[in-house]
Design a protein around this motif. Structure first.
Motif, PDB file in Angstrom:
ATOM      1  N   PHE A   1      94.000  40.106  -3.750  1.00 52.17           N
ATOM      2  CA  PHE A   1      94.970  40.612  -3.117  1.00 52.17           C
ATOM      3  C   PHE A   1      95.882  41.479  -3.993  1.00 52.17           C
ATOM      4  O   PHE A   1      96.398  42.434  -3.521  1.00 52.17           O
ATOM      5  CB  PHE A   1      96.053  39.419  -2.571  1.00 52.17           C
ATOM      6  CG  PHE A   1      96.752  39.705  -1.612  1.00 52.17           C
ATOM      7  CD1 PHE A   1      96.545  39.861  -0.237  1.00 52.17           C
ATOM      8  CD2 PHE A   1      98.226  39.935  -1.979  1.00 52.17           C
ATOM      9  CE1 PHE A   1      97.431  40.117   0.845  1.00 52.17           C
ATOM     10  CE2 PHE A   1      99.014  40.489  -0.905  1.00 52.17           C
ATOM     11  CZ  PHE A   1      98.677  40.449   0.255  1.00 52.17           C
ATOM     12  N   ALA A   2      95.870  41.191  -5.254  1.00 54.05           N
ATOM     13  CA  ALA A   2      96.855  41.985  -6.062  1.00 54.05           C
ATOM     14  C   ALA A   2      96.010  43.579  -6.122  1.00 54.05           C
ATOM     15  O   ALA A   2      96.540  44.450  -6.285  1.00 54.05           O
ATOM     16  CB  ALA A   2      96.708  41.307  -7.460  1.00 54.05           C
TER      17      ALA A   2
ATOM     18  N   SER B   1     104.711  51.806  -1.704  1.00 53.55           N
ATOM     19  CA  SER B   1     104.328  51.004  -0.507  1.00 53.55           C
ATOM     20  C   SER B   1     104.807  49.799  -0.809  1.00 53.55           C
ATOM     21  O   SER B   1     105.005  49.388  -1.968  1.00 53.55           O
ATOM     22  CB  SER B   1     102.728  50.962  -0.513  1.00 53.55           C
ATOM     23  OG  SER B   1     102.291  50.333  -1.653  1.00 53.55           O
ATOM     24  N   ARG B   2     104.699  48.948   0.267  1.00 51.66           N
ATOM     25  CA  ARG B   2     105.019  47.455   0.237  1.00 51.66           C
ATOM     26  C   ARG B   2     104.291  46.878   1.450  1.00 51.66           C
ATOM     27  O   ARG B   2     104.128  47.505   2.297  1.00 51.66           O
ATOM     28  CB  ARG B   2     106.701  47.255   0.405  1.00 51.66           C
ATOM     29  CG  ARG B   2     107.140  47.327   1.659  1.00 51.66           C
ATOM     30  CD  ARG B   2     108.575  46.830   2.004  1.00 51.66           C
ATOM     31  NE  ARG B   2     108.983  47.024   3.257  1.00 51.66           N
ATOM     32  CZ  ARG B   2     110.292  46.722   3.748  1.00 51.66           C
ATOM     33  NH1 ARG B   2     111.168  46.608   2.677  1.00 51.66           N
ATOM     34  NH2 ARG B   2     110.566  46.672   4.860  1.00 51.66           N
ATOM     35  N   LEU B   3     103.816  45.557   1.090  1.00 51.35           N
ATOM     36  CA  LEU B   3     103.382  44.794   2.042  1.00 51.35           C
ATOM     37  C   LEU B   3     104.142  43.666   2.525  1.00 51.35           C
ATOM     38  O   LEU B   3     105.076  43.067   2.014  1.00 51.35           O
ATOM     39  CB  LEU B   3     101.985  44.004   1.173  1.00 51.35           C
ATOM     40  CG  LEU B   3     100.974  44.965   0.613  1.00 51.35           C
ATOM     41  CD1 LEU B   3      99.982  44.340   0.168  1.00 51.35           C
ATOM     42  CD2 LEU B   3     100.203  46.222   1.429  1.00 51.35           C
ATOM     43  N   ARG B   4     103.800  43.178   3.820  1.00 50.96           N
ATOM     44  CA  ARG B   4     104.406  42.404   4.554  1.00 50.96           C
ATOM     45  C   ARG B   4     103.612  41.325   5.430  1.00 50.96           C
ATOM     46  O   ARG B   4     102.626  41.963   5.995  1.00 50.96           O
ATOM     47  CB  ARG B   4     105.363  43.319   5.644  1.00 50.96           C
ATOM     48  CG  ARG B   4     106.610  42.586   6.217  1.00 50.96           C
ATOM     49  CD  ARG B   4     107.347  43.387   6.860  1.00 50.96           C
ATOM     50  NE  ARG B   4     106.969  43.978   7.912  1.00 50.96           N
ATOM     51  CZ  ARG B   4     107.609  44.837   8.658  1.00 50.96           C
ATOM     52  NH1 ARG B   4     108.838  45.133   8.579  1.00 50.96           N
ATOM     53  NH2 ARG B   4     107.205  45.236   9.953  1.00 50.96           N
ATOM     54  N   PRO B   5     103.773  40.283   5.510  1.00 48.95           N
ATOM     55  CA  PRO B   5     102.770  39.268   6.056  1.00 48.95           C
ATOM     56  C   PRO B   5     102.242  39.757   7.460  1.00 48.95           C
ATOM     57  O   PRO B   5     103.405  40.109   8.093  1.00 48.95           O
ATOM     58  CB  PRO B   5     103.163  37.685   6.083  1.00 48.95           C
ATOM     59  CG  PRO B   5     104.300  38.039   4.769  1.00 48.95           C
ATOM     60  CD  PRO B   5     104.803  39.295   4.716  1.00 48.95           C
ATOM     61  N   SER B   6     101.362  39.673   7.848  1.00 48.70           N
ATOM     62  CA  SER B   6     100.934  40.037   9.333  1.00 48.70           C
ATOM     63  C   SER B   6      99.746  39.194   9.777  1.00 48.70           C
ATOM     64  O   SER B   6      99.423  38.334   8.919  1.00 48.70           O
ATOM     65  CB  SER B   6     100.622  41.556   9.241  1.00 48.70           C
ATOM     66  OG  SER B   6     100.641  41.956  10.759  1.00 48.70           O
TER      67      SER B   6
ATOM     68  N   SER C   1      96.687  38.378   5.585  1.00 48.31           N
ATOM     69  CA  SER C   1      96.751  39.889   6.184  1.00 48.31           C
ATOM     70  C   SER C   1      98.122  40.260   5.911  1.00 48.31           C
ATOM     71  O   SER C   1      98.947  39.711   5.630  1.00 48.31           O
ATOM     72  CB  SER C   1      96.664  39.840   7.761  1.00 48.31           C
ATOM     73  OG  SER C   1      95.361  39.265   8.148  1.00 48.31           O
ATOM     74  N   ALA C   2      98.182  41.705   5.879  1.00 48.67           N
ATOM     75  CA  ALA C   2      99.290  42.249   5.765  1.00 48.67           C
ATOM     76  C   ALA C   2      99.634  43.421   6.485  1.00 48.67           C
ATOM     77  O   ALA C   2      98.721  44.217   6.875  1.00 48.67           O
ATOM     78  CB  ALA C   2      99.721  42.724   4.328  1.00 48.67           C
ATOM     79  N   GLU C   3     101.046  44.174   6.729  1.00 42.01           N
ATOM     80  CA  GLU C   3     101.083  45.301   7.319  1.00 42.01           C
ATOM     81  C   GLU C   3     101.612  46.213   5.983  1.00 42.01           C
ATOM     82  O   GLU C   3     102.177  45.501   5.238  1.00 42.01           O
ATOM     83  CB  GLU C   3     102.240  45.209   8.050  1.00 42.01           C
ATOM     84  CG  GLU C   3     102.099  46.086   9.304  1.00 42.01           C
ATOM     85  CD  GLU C   3     102.570  45.237  10.532  1.00 42.01           C
ATOM     86  OE1 GLU C   3     104.040  44.853  10.696  1.00 42.01           O
ATOM     87  OE2 GLU C   3     101.979  45.043  11.568  1.00 42.01           O
TER      88      GLU C   3
ATOM     89  N   ALA D   1      97.047  45.462  -3.160  1.00 39.65           N
ATOM     90  CA  ALA D   1      98.418  45.952  -3.349  1.00 39.65           C
ATOM     91  C   ALA D   1      98.443  47.145  -4.240  1.00 39.65           C
ATOM     92  O   ALA D   1      98.934  48.065  -3.944  1.00 39.65           O
ATOM     93  CB  ALA D   1      99.096  44.733  -3.662  1.00 39.65           C
ATOM     94  N   GLY D   2      97.619  46.868  -5.061  1.00 37.73           N
ATOM     95  CA  GLY D   2      97.469  48.046  -6.218  1.00 37.73           C
ATOM     96  C   GLY D   2      96.756  49.246  -5.585  1.00 37.73           C
ATOM     97  O   GLY D   2      97.298  50.254  -6.033  1.00 37.73           O
TER      98      GLY D   2
ATOM     99  N   GLU E   1      99.089  51.123  -3.347  1.00 34.39           N
ATOM    100  CA  GLU E   1     100.076  51.929  -3.817  1.00 34.39           C
ATOM    101  C   GLU E   1      99.494  53.020  -4.578  1.00 34.39           C
ATOM    102  O   GLU E   1     100.025  54.108  -4.261  1.00 34.39           O
ATOM    103  CB  GLU E   1     100.669  50.765  -5.153  1.00 34.39           C
ATOM    104  CG  GLU E   1     101.578  51.645  -5.878  1.00 34.39           C
ATOM    105  CD  GLU E   1     102.949  52.167  -5.105  1.00 34.39           C
ATOM    106  OE1 GLU E   1     102.954  51.750  -4.060  1.00 34.39           O
ATOM    107  OE2 GLU E   1     103.815  52.719  -5.686  1.00 34.39           O
TER     108      GLU E   1
END
Ligand SMILES: [Zn+2]
Lengths: 870, 365
Positions: free
Chosen positions: B248-249, B269-274, B282-284, B252-253, B256
């Motif tokens: 998951f890292a 960027s930032r991720l938010r649970p979805s 999952s993320a938005e 995210a990387g 970004e």
């Protein structure tokens, strides 16, 4: 899902600001769409009593109103445009400085010489209702509600008068996998875990309630025939009811949560659903028409008028389960409700209801989703059941219902039946235990958590964890072979989290509570070398070539209207959309032409019709297979196509051919023959087909027939429109020359020779060229057609459709010229060629040239019944 | 001028000086012709001198003859130099006479005359331009570009993506179905995710093999009534990575890295649970608002962030559906709208403009 701050506080000691709470919810994936502060929107709005209404001199529509706004003898003067109230009425007054929900700030101002010290408000201006027709009347002159007890004294705060509490409403969008978050307790539990606050769930205390002597089963029978769709069914009877208006606190919470208060019994039912996420349904036992419930699958002929007053029919079709619904019926097997979705109108709770049969059940999510979709009926209950309610939380909901209703109805009066009916099927989901390997969690998330950390993150959300020895444990088979043996956790998933069923789901819960933003950011350790495929590169180049030719790329919709294909001569059926948004978009395009013609029309009708457009996009044809219904997946034939529409002044077939030639050169396409002839879409004598050596059609080129232009509304008869369409996959695939190599440039002088042949009309110039190329051999460096001549009277007399169009041959755009004295028979024309001979290694001699010319002439004579022009 | 043999050298000099003056005063070709006639014609002093040298001694004749020739050549030179000057002046004058107005050319409508009009460029659609930029960014990050059909079976669009029939998440995508095969079995893809399934299937079947680093652009369809932000036909780009040890890292990387590479170094960027059925977790993903750069404005509802797309770790059930061993391989996927990127970048108020093909719109890009 509207979540009230005050309601959350029933379960967790929240002291944070609303913004901070919203931020935390966002970060948990419970995205806050909006924050609404109730009880603050009416600051400066007070209750006022109308004392006097006076006309304003010279003003037709407005009048002067004197009100008592609670300032003792001092009357307040306001100007008002509405006339729907009378002296003595109680109305809302926004005083100067008040801010209305719409953001309007009220100021004292002068209207037609009268100072207006505020504004009388309509319900719409206060965002309380949509009624903007007049001033909101809070109490009518002399009405009974005008007492001090109702708070309608002049000068009192409107919020207080309306009983609106100060609160914050978070409107949360809940993802489809989170049934638990469709409840106040679920949201509170997540928040508490994240904020590390204590969470106090509801614990049923049945003993505190008043039970009667009669067992539920003696008052109402319950039979579950459909244990597949209804896997748990609980029921009990509450007697001694006086259905009334709910207390203010309950009404207010429902209103703030977006539900209309109805009566005490229904309100309690809704309250329990919002609070615990468990939909439930009270039936008026006396109106049930058979004291009992049967849960069964629908059969053809079943119907029911639901609470919304609509008659619904059920049944099912040949598809078996897929078309059937789960119905709740009375003891006479007549439907009284759609399981998990909506109850029937005939058994609803009214003010005369005395005893209630309460149902709370667990329905199969997919069954509810299917029925909801089939009926087009989404309810608060169905959205919860289709996500999966807590099959083991039903008891708490039943207790909560009884407890609340007893409080409202009066503890002494309310009698609850003994022995809860509780029918559970073996299919009912049981709490899940998952074996979770700490290493695996870390290798999935990129974190370095220890089992202790994981426990701290998961336990507050209702998970139970146990560390298991990895060696010898049967779950160890899940563990990646060869990996270092690490801690294995046995994770017990709470029954209200049906979405957590595999290790990855547990990882998400860990990540959610850990905070996505706390996870490090890395990049994959071994990325490959990125690239485009040759096809993708060539397609970009194709676009660049077209753009370079002054053509602009369009993007037209894939959908066409009925008849569009027929208009351009494509009569075979197109792929049809089963559920188009509008009839004009009900077929998938077989050609890019209709879409581009519509784009042309759009621009023509805006006086900007001089356009050249192209599009590269997918076109669709019915599957080759004739009997499509018998094949499991008869996918359409889908290909990438190029369409070029040329509508600049002087554009036409010749422009289209030139564009084809440019593309041909750009991609070194060889072996594609341009064949004159009638093409359905094109002008009867100005069209040609592009054929490959394998006799496949690459595309067509020419001028669009004016009748087609007219059928698309392009009525300007002088407009000529050129058209080229190609199968891009063929062009850039099999035809594209990938082994193209450069040719050396000779340093020796050339010999340039012009030859003019008179050839019959039916011989295409391209055939003559082929003959010349063959005869001239390697020493021919280039060959160009530079003149086409036909006797004037031939041109004038020949009719359009029968006259061959020469410019479709290899060189286009040449205007017939020449000496009219030349004697050229009708039915023939002269083609003049410029041949350039050159050798790579020497200067050609006169003898060389003589031989070459002789060979060329003889070959053309022989092959095409030609002669040299005199 | 009289000819005196004794001071012949001096006379030659003054002759040249006189010629220089006269020639430089000649201001037209006619004057220059006359001046030349005066200086070198039959009646000129030079000619007279020439005629007289016949009377001289052979030795002297030779010497003076050479001298006079030099004078002649000198004057010839002066005349031709002046002629060039005059010619240049004259031609400049002529060329200056009719100054061409080049601003006219600039202002002509592109199709007003064929000769000028043919020299205009076409415009690639802004969606194509955006897609190319996005593809290039991802190619630079080590991805290849894959494509798939727009018509799909239910299996590729839903079921293989962990959405069995009647899955509530199917409601997230309003679907156009086609009148082919069994009812609701063949559809217009609602997202580019089916291409993921195709890619993984062919990887497993050994055509390309794992790992996969791919982005998948393409046209998608949703049965939404068109409005300023939604059109039923739109374009998406989707990414898929399947490799050993993907975290998951890494997701995210990668998000970004893409965000700063494509939108610029001030955009993060930032991720938010979805929730998406095909990814877990999952993320938005949201990016810094490109309008206010995070300060807060109307576009981003004062949050400083705008939602771009969805992403997550490939759900093991999806791996199961295509036959990839999720104990060995892991991966991530992400997706977002190409049109939406273009809309944000060019601040297009109404998405419906994209389908109208108004040249006033198309020519802007
Ligand atoms: Zn902003």
């Amino acid at each position: 899902m509207r979540v009230l701050l005050s309601w959350l506080k029933d379960f967790i000691p929240l002291e944070l600001s609303a913004d901070k709470i919203a931020e935390t919810l966002d970060d948990l994936g419970l995205v806050v769409e909006s924050i609404c502060r109730t009880g603050e929107e009416f600051q400066g709005v007070v209750v006022a009593k109308v004392l006097d209404i006076q006309p304003i001199l010279g003003a037709k529509n407005i009048q002067k109103v004197l009100v008592d706004a609670g300032d003792g003898a001092k009357q307040v003067e306001v100007v008002c445009g509405a006339h729907n109230f009378a002296e003595g009425d109680i109305v809302p007054l926004a005083k100067p400085g008040a801010k209305l929900p719409g953001g309007i700030e009220i100021q004292a101002r002068k209207v037609m010489g009268v100072l207006s010290n505020g504004m009388l408000c309509s319900a719409k201006e206060l965002a309380l209702a949509d009624d903007a027709s007049g001033i909101m009347i809070l109490g009518e002159a002399g009405g009974v509600s005008q007492t001090a007890a109702t708070g309608l004294e002049p000068g009192s705060d409107l919020s207080l008068a309306l009983g609106i509490q100060k609160d914050v409403v978070f409107d949360i969008s809940v993802e489809a996998n989170r049934p638990d978050a469709m409840s106040i307790v679920g949201v509170a539990r997540d928040l508490a875990a994240r904020l590390k606050l204590p969470f106090t769930p509801l614990e049923p205390t049945w003993d505190s309630l008043g039970f009667g002597d009669v067992s539920t089963a003696d008052l109402a029978s319950v039979t579950v025939e459909d244990e597949q769709y209804c896997q748990r069914f609980c029921a009990l009877v509450i007697q001694g009811l006086t259905v009334s208006t709910s207390p203010d606190w309950l009404r207010n919470r429902l209103l703030s949560a977006g539900m209309r208060p109805i009566n005490s019994c229904v309100d309690v039912s809704n309250y329990v659903m919002l609070e615990l996420g468990q939909p439930n349904h009270p039936y008026d036992l006396d109106r049930l028409g058979g004291a009992g419930l049967i849960v069964r699958r629908s059969i053809p002929g079943d119907s029911l008028v639901t609470l919304d007053g609509q008659r619904r029919t059920f049944g099912g079709d040949a598809r078996g389960d897929a078309g059937q619904d789960c119905l709740i019926c009375n003891a006479n097997n007549e439907p009284v409700g759609i399981g998990g979705i909506m109850g029937g109108a005939d058994t609803e709770i009214t003010s005369s209801t005395k005893q209630v049969l309460l149902e709370a059940a667990y329905f199969l999510p997919a069954a509810i989703a299917g029925t909801s979709r089939r009926l087009g009926l989404r309810t608060e209950a169905s959205v919860r059941f289709e996500r999966g309610c807590d099959p083991w939380g039903i008891d708490t909901a039943m207790w909560r219902f009884c407890s609340l209703l007893t409080d409202i109805n009066g503890a002494g009066k309310t009698v609850i039946s003994k022995d809860l009916i509780d029918i559970k099927d073996k299919l009912l989901p049981k709490p899940v235990k998952l074996s979770v390997k700490v290493d695996k969690i870390n290798s999935l998330l990129g974190t370095a958590l220890e089992s202790k950390d994981i426990g701290e993150l998961l336990k507050p959300m209702g998970f139970f964890l146990k560390t298991v020895e990895s060696r010898g444990d049967e779950d160890a088979s899940h563990i990646e072979a060869g990996a270092e043996s690490g801690n294995v956790l046995e994770v017990s998933v709470p029954s209200f989290r049906p979405d957590v069923s595999i290790q990855a789901d547990v990882a998400e819960e860990i990540a959610r509570q850990f905070g996505y933003s706390n996870i490090p950011r890395t990049r994959p350790a071994r990325p490959l070398i990125g690239r485009l495929t040759p096809y993708q590169r060539d397609r970009r180049k194709l676009k660049e070539v077209l753009v370079g030719l002054g053509i602009t790329e369009a993007w037209t919709t894939t959908f066409l209207a009925p008849g569009d294909h027929e208009k351009i001569g494509l009569r075979e059926k197109a792929v049809e959309v089963a559920n188009p948004l509008i009839k004009e978009e009900s077929f998938l395009r077989k050609s890019l032409l209709p879409g581009l013609l519509k784009a042309l029309l759009y621009n023509v009708s805006r006086q900007q019709g001089d356009v050249r457009l192209f599009e590269i996009g997918h076109v669709f044809d019915l599957p080759d297979n004739g009997a499509v219904r018998d094949v499991p997946f008869p996918l359409p034939v889908e290909r990438e196509s190029l369409g070029v529409l040329l509508a600049w002044p002087d554009d036409g077939a010749d422009t289209a051919v030139r564009i084809w030639r440019t593309i041909q050169e750009a991609f070194h396409i060889e072996g594609v023959v341009l064949k004159n002839g009638q093409v359905p879409t094109l002008h009867p004598s100005r069209g040609a087909t592009l054929m490959t050596h394998a006799e496949e059609e690459l595309g067509v080129v020419g001028e669009i027939d004016s009748t087609i232009l007219k059928s698309f509304g392009l009525v300007d008869s002088s407009r000529k429109v050129g058209w080229l369409t190609l199968d891009v996959e063929m062009l850039l695939g099999s035809l594209r020359q990938t082994n193209f190599v450069s040719r050396s440039i000779s340093r020796f002088p050339s010999h340039d020779i012009d030859l003019a042949f008179v050839v019959p009309d039916e011989v295409p110039a391209s055939a003559v060229k082929s003959t010349l190329v063959e005869a001239a051999g390697e020493l021919l460096e280039s060959i160009d057609l530079f003149d086409v001549y036909k006797r004037e009277d031939n041109i004038d007399s020949g009719s359009r459709s029968s006259k061959p169009e020469y410019f479709f041959d290899n060189y286009s755009g040449v205007q017939p010229t020449g000496n009219p004295k030349d004697n050229i028979d009708s039915g023939s024309r002269s083609l003049a060629w410029h041949l350039r001979f050159r050798a790579i290694d020497r200067t050609l001699t006169d003898e060389d040239i003589e031989g070459l010319i002789k060979g060329c002439i003889e070959k053309v004579f022989k092959s095409h019944s030609a002669r040299l022009r005199g | 001028m009289t000819f005196d043999i004794s001071n012949i050298e001096q006379q030659s000099q003054s002759l040249i000086q006189e010629a220089e003056g006269l020639i430089s005063q000649a201001n037209s070709m006619d004057e220059l012709k006359q001046t030349k006639q005066d200086l070198m014609g039959d009646k000129s002093p030079l000619s007279q001198m020439h005629r007289k040298i016949g009377t001289l001694e052979p030795e002297q004749r030779k010497q003076i003859g050479r001298l006079l020739n030099e004078v002649k050549e000198r004057i010839d030179g002066l005349v031709s130099k002046r002629r060039e000057e005059l010619e240049a002046q004259e031609s400049l004058g002529q060329r200056q006479e009719s100054q061409m107005d080049l601003t006219e050319v600039l202002l002509f409508s592109t199709s007003a005359t064929a000769a000028l009009g043919y020299l205009t460029r076409g415009h690639m659609h802004l969606v194509t331009q955006t897609q190319i930029e996005l593809e290039d960014t991802f190619v630079g990050m080590g991805f290849f570009v894959a494509e798939g059909p727009e018509v799909e079976t239910d299996w590729y669009n839903f079921e293989a993506l962990n959405m069995p029939p009647d899955h509530p998440a199917r409601g997230m995508w309003d679907t156009f179905y086609l009148n082919l095969g069994a009812p609701e079995s063949i559809l217009l893809r609602t997202h580019t995710s089916p291409v993921q399934i195709h890619l993984m299937e062919s990887a497993v079947q050994g055509e390309d093999g794992l790992p996969i680093y791919a982005v998948m652009p393409g046209r998608c369809y949703r049965r939404d009534t068109p409005d300023a932000r939604h059109i039923p036909v739109f374009h998406q780009i989707e990414g898929l990575v399947v490799d050993k040890g993907i975290t998951f890292a890494d997701l995210a990387g990668t998000i970004e890295a893409f965000t700063t590479a494509y939108f610029g170094s001030s955009i993060h960027s930032r991720l938010r649970p979805s929730y998406f059925p095909f990814t877990e977790p999952s993320a938005e993903f949201e990016i810094t608002c490109t309008i206010c750069e995070g300060v807060g404005c109307r576009t981003c509802s004062n949050t400083g962030w705008i939602e771009l797309g969805g992403c997550g770790m490939v759900n093991p059930r999806v791996f199961d559906a295509v036959g990839i061993d999720s104990l060995v391989w892991s991966g991530f996927a992400f997706g977002f709208g190409i049109d939406r990127c273009a809309q944000m970048r060019y601040q297009i108020a109404d998405m419906r403009q994209m389908l109208e093909n108004d040249v006033r719109f198309l020519y802007q890009f």
